[in-house]
Design a protein around this motif. Structure first.
Motif, PDB file in Angstrom:
ATOM      1  N   LEU B   8       0.492  -1.147  -0.328  1.00 37.63           N
ATOM      2  CA  LEU B   8      -0.301  -0.250  -0.094  1.00 37.63           C
ATOM      3  C   LEU B   8       0.970   1.494   0.100  1.00 37.63           C
ATOM      4  O   LEU B   8       1.822   1.041   0.781  1.00 37.63           O
ATOM      5  CB  LEU B   8      -0.397  -0.139   1.106  1.00 37.63           C
ATOM      6  CG  LEU B   8      -2.190   0.613   1.359  1.00 37.63           C
ATOM      7  CD1 LEU B   8      -2.832   0.696   0.254  1.00 37.63           C
ATOM      8  CD2 LEU B   8      -2.817   0.806   2.183  1.00 37.63           C
ATOM      9  N   THR B   9       0.679   2.256  -1.019  1.00 39.44           N
ATOM     10  CA  THR B   9       0.878   3.400  -1.050  1.00 39.44           C
ATOM     11  C   THR B   9       0.548   4.774  -1.482  1.00 39.44           C
ATOM     12  O   THR B   9      -0.876   4.561  -2.474  1.00 39.44           O
ATOM     13  CB  THR B   9       1.800   3.359  -2.231  1.00 39.44           C
ATOM     14  OG1 THR B   9       2.885   2.689  -2.230  1.00 39.44           O
ATOM     15  CG2 THR B   9       3.019   4.682  -2.431  1.00 39.44           C
ATOM     16  N   ARG B  10       0.591   5.763  -0.430  1.00 39.70           N
ATOM     17  CA  ARG B  10      -0.095   7.090  -0.839  1.00 39.70           C
ATOM     18  C   ARG B  10       1.100   7.762  -0.707  1.00 39.70           C
ATOM     19  O   ARG B  10       1.621   8.423   0.183  1.00 39.70           O
ATOM     20  CB  ARG B  10      -1.219   7.286   0.778  1.00 39.70           C
ATOM     21  CG  ARG B  10      -1.757   7.953   0.699  1.00 39.70           C
ATOM     22  CD  ARG B  10      -3.040   8.281  -0.718  1.00 39.70           C
ATOM     23  NE  ARG B  10      -3.770   9.119  -0.370  1.00 39.70           N
ATOM     24  CZ  ARG B  10      -4.031  10.272  -1.032  1.00 39.70           C
ATOM     25  NH1 ARG B  10      -3.204  10.654  -2.002  1.00 39.70           N
ATOM     26  NH2 ARG B  10      -5.063  11.186  -0.834  1.00 39.70           N
ATOM     27  N   MET B  52      -6.788   4.350   4.433  1.00 38.38           N
ATOM     28  CA  MET B  52      -6.957   4.258   3.622  1.00 38.38           C
ATOM     29  C   MET B  52      -7.800   2.517   3.973  1.00 38.38           C
ATOM     30  O   MET B  52      -9.051   1.460   3.472  1.00 38.38           O
ATOM     31  CB  MET B  52      -5.843   3.885   3.137  1.00 38.38           C
ATOM     32  CG  MET B  52      -5.038   4.694   2.194  1.00 38.38           C
ATOM     33  SD  MET B  52      -3.753   4.461   1.135  1.00 38.38           S
ATOM     34  CE  MET B  52      -2.955   4.428   2.785  1.00 38.38           C
ATOM     35  N   PRO B  59      -5.669   4.576  -2.042  1.00 40.00           N
ATOM     36  CA  PRO B  59      -4.139   4.002  -2.128  1.00 40.00           C
ATOM     37  C   PRO B  59      -3.591   4.777  -3.526  1.00 40.00           C
ATOM     38  O   PRO B  59      -4.912   5.265  -4.584  1.00 40.00           O
ATOM     39  CB  PRO B  59      -3.994   2.947  -2.089  1.00 40.00           C
ATOM     40  CG  PRO B  59      -5.863   2.348  -1.859  1.00 40.00           C
ATOM     41  CD  PRO B  59      -6.377   3.493  -1.760  1.00 40.00           C
ATOM     42  N   THR B  72     -10.679  -1.691  -2.237  1.00 32.33           N
ATOM     43  CA  THR B  72      -9.611  -0.146  -3.195  1.00 32.33           C
ATOM     44  C   THR B  72     -10.437  -0.629  -4.907  1.00 32.33           C
ATOM     45  O   THR B  72     -10.381   0.296  -5.325  1.00 32.33           O
ATOM     46  CB  THR B  72      -8.349  -0.580  -3.528  1.00 32.33           C
ATOM     47  OG1 THR B  72      -8.331  -1.554  -4.017  1.00 32.33           O
ATOM     48  CG2 THR B  72      -7.577  -0.158  -2.077  1.00 32.33           C
TER      49      THR B  72
END
Ligand SMILES: Nc1ncnc2c1ncn2[C@@H]1O[C@H](COP(=O)(O)OP(=O)(O)OP(=O)(O)O)[C@@H](O)[C@H]1O
Ligand SMILES: [Mg+2]
Lengths: 405, 227
Positions: B8-10, B52, B59, B72
């Protein structure tokens, strides 16, 4: 729960919502009062025109309407009047001989229409008897009595018993004149009418013009509402020999003025609604912005955008509805009071006398007016909710949650 | 019920000169019934991660799977009903609706779910009793202390029978005693209702109570320990 939440939200900022409601009450009162006056004024104009001047229906020789000449008399007028009196809905008919001429005193001269009338018939149709201001009505005997208006009496410097001279063209085309003695003054609310009319006995006038005919039948009906119906019946009765007109056709300017009442009231309502709309947008914007985070929480915990929109709309409807209801109630009370007491029109009445407005007005609006105003208030509130709602709905839950005030 | 977070990346402001990677390629798994604390310094990305997990933020890349459904990938509308039925939120500032009473606040979300009045009433009563506010049902939040408000918020979060509860610094505005009471209540409900709790915190007293602690720094998991 949504309703409860919305109602409590509206009164969360009591001062702000109360101010809005108060503004609506005064705004509505203003709009309703204005409309009430316009309606009362018009009704008074129509009533007075019918009562003193035009009656409900008039019959003339078609040529008379175009030229208004002595020769354009109505054949068999008295027989026709008898027939018309038998028609259902007809209350009374009066037969008049009409001649245009000059009214002269030692002091001055005025152009007038000379109405040759049978007093008994005339008072059954118009309010001539009520409008008697001084002296008496035309007597049955005595030489050449005449009734002039109070306005003309002042202009011509006349008193009861004064002598005046009427000059006009007779049936043979010769200018003729005769002396009349003033037996009474009349005064109607229609100053223009007063300026232009005098009353003499029809028999006296017929003798002087050499014409034993009449030009005008005026018909009073049992009620205003019968106008169209009886008119149709009379048209069928008289065929082409006479033109039948109602008050609106006799007084087209007045008819046009009264026709614009609805328009005037619509404009008043539109102006009020515009002000109301902006007011609600403003209040709702403030209220929605300061609750941004709260809406964020609602959205995070599973309230759909449709529900959020519904909530904001209900709040606007509650706010508008409160002001609307209270405004209607206050307006109704004030109108009920004014409708009883009446509002003296004072100096303005003089100016409006030309149109036959009473000096005391009793403002009124029909019940349907309240209903449509309230419906408009609700529609306006509904529309006013969308812009503030959009400001919230375009935000995502996180955006709404992180916004600080 | 389990939560599986995969890479997971934001990134905030990705198209500007100063993009901020608040959560950086994080993977983790939370098992049903866990009591997890996410700790880390200010700005380390705890709130971003929780948002998230809760489906209120999307994300930049990676997935959050809850019981095999990838939230998501859900559309906005589906996500709202997913949140409503599966996730409870507790906020640092309590965030109760000020015009509703404690009981109404708890019932409101259940009513959004379309539950019957009777069910809403019994469950809200039971939950408010559980958090020790059985005698404060008809108080509006303004008439309650911070600790009491946060307990109402706990009851509200649990009311719709969510699979897990996310609490972003739930005790940050509370004093020591109130914090301890609140943690007791959360722990009891965690055991009683079998609900997973995930909370972020700076507070060492809170961390002590957690069974699993995830230490977060610069958007990366520094440490993940069970105690
Ligand atoms: N909406 C946003 N736009 C841009 N940057 C943001 C936004 N929200 C957070 N950030 C940045 O992302 C990083 C992580 O923020 P986040 O709020 O997740 O940290 P946190 O661990 O919750 O901090 P705190 O303990 O102070 O609450 C921070 O550098 C923050 O400045
Ligand atoms: Mg944070």
């Amino acid at each position: 729960m949504l309703l409860r939440l919305a109602w409590r939200n509206v009164w969360r900022n009591r001062l702000r919502s109360s101010i809005m409601v108060a503004a609506m009450v005064f705004g509505l009162l203003g709009a309703v009062l204005m409309s009430g006056f316009v309606i009362a004024m018009t009704n008074s104009m129509i009533e007075n025109a019918i009562k003193y001047q035009t009656s409900h229906l008039q019959l003339h020789n078609p040529k008379f309407i175009v030229g208004e000449e002595l020769a354009a008399w109505l054949p068999e007028a008295d027989g026709l009047a008898t027939q018309i009196r038998q028609q259902p809905g007809v209350a009374a008919v009066t037969v008049r001989q009409l001649v245009d001429g000059m009214l002269a005193s030692a002091a001055s001269t005025r152009g007038v229409r000379i109405n040759g009338i049978d007093l008994e018939q005339e008072v059954a149709v118009t309010a001539l008897a009520e409008s008697l201001a001084e002296g008496g009505l035309l007597p049955a005997d005595g030489r050449n009595p005449i009734m002039v208006s109070r306005r003309n009496a002042e202009r011509l410097n006349l008193r009861i018993g004064s002598k005046v001279v009427l000059t006009f063209t007779d049936a043979g085309g010769e200018v003729t004149g005769a002396a009349f003695r003033v037996c009474g003054f009349f005064k109607t609310p229609l100053s223009g009418f007063d300026d232009a009319n005098v009353y003499v006995r029809r028999s006296d006038l017929a003798g002087l013009t050499g014409l034993d005919q009449a030009h005008e039948l005026a018909v009073r009906l049992e009620s205003d509402a019968l106008s169209d119906q009886v008119k149709t019946a009379l048209v069928a009765l008289v065929g082409a020999q006479a033109t039948v007109r109602d008050w609106g056709e006799v007084q087209p300017i007045l008819a046009a003025m009264t026709a614009s009442v609805d328009q005037t009231n619509s404009i008043l309502a539109a102006v009020f609604m515009a002000a109301l709309g902006f007011g609600i947008v403003n209040i709702m914007l403030m209220s929605v912005f300061e609750r941004t985070r709260e809406f964020g929480v609602l959205m995070a915990t599973g309230m759909t955008k449709a529900k959020v929109l519904t909530l904001i709309i209900i709040e606007a409807l509650f706010l508008g509805g409160s002001g609307g209801l209270l405004g209607m109630a206050v307006s109704w009370l004030v109108l009920a009071l004014l409708g009883r007491v009446g509002l003296p029109f004072g100096a303005m009445a003089e100016g409006l006398g030309v149109y036959g407005v009473d000096t005391v007005l009793y403002p009124e609006v029909p019940g349907s007016y309240y209903l449509s105003m309230f419906a408009l208030v609700l529609v306006t509130s509904l529309l006013a909710a969308f812009y503030p709602a959009r400001q919230i709905l375009k935000k995502s839950p996180v955006e709404a949650l992180t916004e600080r005030h | 019920m389990s939560i599986v977070v995969d890479q997971l990346t934001r990134i905030y402001n990705p198209d500007t000169d100063f993009p901020i990677t608040a959560v950086n390629n994080v993977s983790l798994e939370v098992k049903p019934g866990e009591f997890v604390a996410v700790m880390g310094p200010s700005g380390s990305g705890k709130t971003t991660l929780l948002n998230m997990l809760g489906g209120i933020d999307r994300p930049s890349s990676g997935t959050v799977r809850i019981d095999d459904s990838d939230i998501t990938a859900l559309g906005d509308k589906e996500l709202i009903s997913f949140r409503r039925d599966n996730i409870g939120f507790i906020f640092q500032d309590f965030s109760l609706l000020p015009v509703l009473t404690a009981k109404e606040n708890v019932e409101f979300v259940m009513q959004l779910q379309g539950r019957s009045h009777v069910e809403c009433a019994t469950r809200s009563l039971q939950l408010l009793n559980d958090v020790g506010l059985g005698d404060r049902l008809n108080c509006v939040p303004g008439k309650l202390s911070g600790g009491q408000q946060q307990r109402v918020a706990v009851a509200r979060a649990l009311a719709p029978k969510p699979k897990f509860v996310l609490a972003d610094e739930p005790t940050a505005n509370l004093d020591a005693v109130t914090t301890r009471d609140l943690l007791d209540i959360m722990q009891q409900l965690n055991e009683k209702e079998g609900v997973t709790f995930i909370f972020s915190t700076h507070d060492p007293r809170v961390i002590e109570r957690a069974r699993r602690v995830i230490v977060f720094e610069d958007g990366i998991i520094k440490e993940d320990r069970v105690q």
